[in-house]
Scaffold this active site. Structure first.
Site, short mmCIF file in Angstrom:
data_model
loop_
_atom_site.label_atom_id
_atom_site.label_comp_id
_atom_site.label_asym_id
_atom_site.label_seq_id
_atom_site.Cartn_x
_atom_site.Cartn_y
_atom_site.Cartn_z
N LYS A 15 -0.79 -11.98 -11.02
CA LYS A 15 -1.34 -12.24 -9.69
C LYS A 15 -2.87 -12.11 -9.73
CE LYS A 15 -0.45 -10.48 -4.98
NZ LYS A 15 0.31 -9.45 -4.21
N SER A 59 3.03 -11.60 -0.70
CA SER A 59 1.87 -12.32 -1.13
C SER A 59 1.88 -12.74 -2.61
CB SER A 59 0.63 -11.48 -0.86
OG SER A 59 0.69 -10.26 -1.55
N SER A 100 5.35 -7.41 -1.04
CA SER A 100 4.78 -8.59 -1.69
C SER A 100 5.30 -8.93 -3.08
CB SER A 100 3.27 -8.48 -1.76
OG SER A 100 2.74 -8.87 -0.51
#
Ligand code: GLN
Length: 476
Positions: free
Chosen positions: A72, A147, A171
């Site tokens: 990420k 996310s 997330s």
């Protein structure tokens, strides 16, 4: 099976018995990225290194030797830009690797690229990325969740064998659930956040997104451990998580929180999750209904605590030290203009909500009260875990919704209702695929455990995964 469909475990086995070498593996995943990335858009940055360069730089002999992983884009990498999917960090090249990246590289893992996210990890669909939304490999018109949506999509699409995400309120687990992969949020303190760009420091935790439960244990082994550079990192003996990868839930006491199922949510999700509960019961687990604090209270506390911490953490982005800077006549207007132009709408909203909750006169009414609610929730979980090994629920109230679906803000925040209590209490939880809805979209099953209870979670998740034996794959 194609190379890009294999788990890290399968790839390592094939290397061991000589059927594949690292070059074949890296080439296969590179080709897959070339084939699908313009449709999925899981990445913000794809590594520009040639395979030969990766091979030359790679550590040999480790637990993840030659396995391509995606990370990420809120974790610092010395050789790639780190943007948090925000304009304010465009062009920011960290001078060092995050602790988790060091660990992955030390074990021979290859960082294939940096994945898309909701800006600064604020959101549940990856639509809050300042750049573009990522598309769900199961149906390109649908969101990937968020996310850590890019990480979940990259694994689901076969662009990498596994990925890392961060989970502040769901997330890792929610995008895992939307993309039909396994996502684990470890116990707060288990994985070093050194080099993770902070959103809400009392909640943030890094964890793996993988094709199966065994890989989750494998990667957890690599990334968990004590690190003096993160003051919240716990100093304890870490078990070998692979030892929990066995099919056995006999005698496991599992609680089903009544209040979670009282929430108004998708009926197909409910049915799929309940069917899986029966599977666990048939496998020998003891399933009982239990009572927890209504998840609405965790949600309310989260949306005070997380923005409050974010407003403080994001104060460092002022155009001086990191990323982009807007031109202005003096320093103070440079700060204002950089932040006004650099942050997106949701990030500004969180900063304002947080600043409000912390300001004098409101602090006691909001922030302090939220902290008290947090303590009550933590205590109630601790009490329950003295009688039960695990708790289970859906991961998300729905499956992946359409990109651009008009959702009001409260509805968006409510989507975190089943995941947020886990972060509030600091406990670990996993999401694994447990079936599909009538549109063919994956449904996620959440298993929560006590602090440091990752072992029982992995064992139960592995058993359910083996019994369900889901074979569907996204067609891309
Ligand atoms: N969806 C939640 C939020 O918007 C959780 C985000 C996260 O875990 N990073 O805050």
């Amino acid at each position: 099976m194609k190379i890009y469909e294999m788990s890290a475990g399968e790839l390592l086995d094939k290397k061991e018995n000589g059927e594949l070498d690292t070059e074949d593996i890296l080439n296969a995943f590179r080709e897959r990225i070339d084939e699908v990335e313009d449709r999925v858009r899981a990445f913000i940055t794809v590594s520009e290194k040639e395979v030969s360069e990766e091979l030359a730089e790679m550590e040999t002999g480790g637990e993840l030797e030659g396995i391509p992983l995606a990370v990420k884009d809120n974790m610092s990498t010395a050789d790639m830009e780190t943007t948090c999917a925000s304009k304010i960090l465009q062009g920011y090249n960290p001078p060092y690797d995050a602790a988790v990246i060091e660990q992955i590289r030390k074990q021979g893992g290859v960082i294939a690229g940096k994945t898309n996210l909701d800006e600064f990890a604020m959101g549940s669909s990856t639509e809050n990325s300042a750049f573009y939304p990522t598309r769900n490999p199961w149906n390109l018109d649908h969101v990937v969740g968020g996310s850590s949506g890019g990480s979940a999509a990259a694994v689901a699409a076969g662009e990498v064998a596994a990925a890392l995400g961060s989970d502040t309120g769901g997330s890792i687990r929610q995008p895992a659930s939307f993309c039909g992969v396994v996502g684990m949020k470890p116990t707060y303190g288990n994985v070093s956040r050194y080099g993770l760009i902070a959103f809400a420091s009392s909640l943030d935790q890094i964890g793996p997104l993988t094709r199966n439960v065994e890989d989750s244990a494998r990667i957890l082994n690599v990334i968990s451990g004590h690190d003096k550079r993160d003051t919240t990192s716990v100093d304890r003996e870490f078990p070998d998580y692979m030892e929990f990868i066995k099919e056995d839930v006999s005698g496991m006491k599992i609680g089903v929180p009544r209040e979670y199922f009282a929430v108004d949510f998708d009926k197909e999700v409910e049915k799929t999750v309940k069917d899986s509960l029966e599977v666990l019961q048939e496998a020998g687990a003891q399933i009982e209904e239990v009572s927890v604090i209504e998840p609405e209270y965790a949600l309310a506390a989260y949306y005070i605590i997380a923005p409050a911490e974010a407003s403080s953490n994001l104060a460092r982005f002022d155009g001086v030290r990191y990323g982009s800077r807007s031109a202005a006549e003096d320093v103070s207007s440079m700060f204002t203009r950089t932040r006004s132009e650099g942050f997106g709408e949701e990030v500004k909203r969180r900063i304002m909500l947080g600043t409000y909750a912390l300001s004098s006169g409101y602090y006691d009414d909001y922030y302090l009260k939220a902290q008290k609610v947090r303590t009550l929730i933590k205590d109630r979980f601790a009490e329950l875990f003295s009688g039960y090994d695990l708790l289970v629920s859906p991961t998300s109230p729905s499956t992946a919704f359409k990109i651009g679906a008009e959702k009001d803000l409260m509805e968006q925040y409510r989507a975190d209702i089943f995941t947020v209590p886990v972060n509030i209490a600091g406990i670990p939880a996993i999401s694994l695929p447990c079936g599909f809805d009538s549109q063919g979209l994956p449904v996620g099953f959440q298993i929560m455990g006590p602090h440091y209870g990752e072992g029982a979670i992995l064992q139960t998740a592995y058993t359910l995964e083996q019994k369900l034996n889901l074979e569907q794959k996204p067609e891309l």
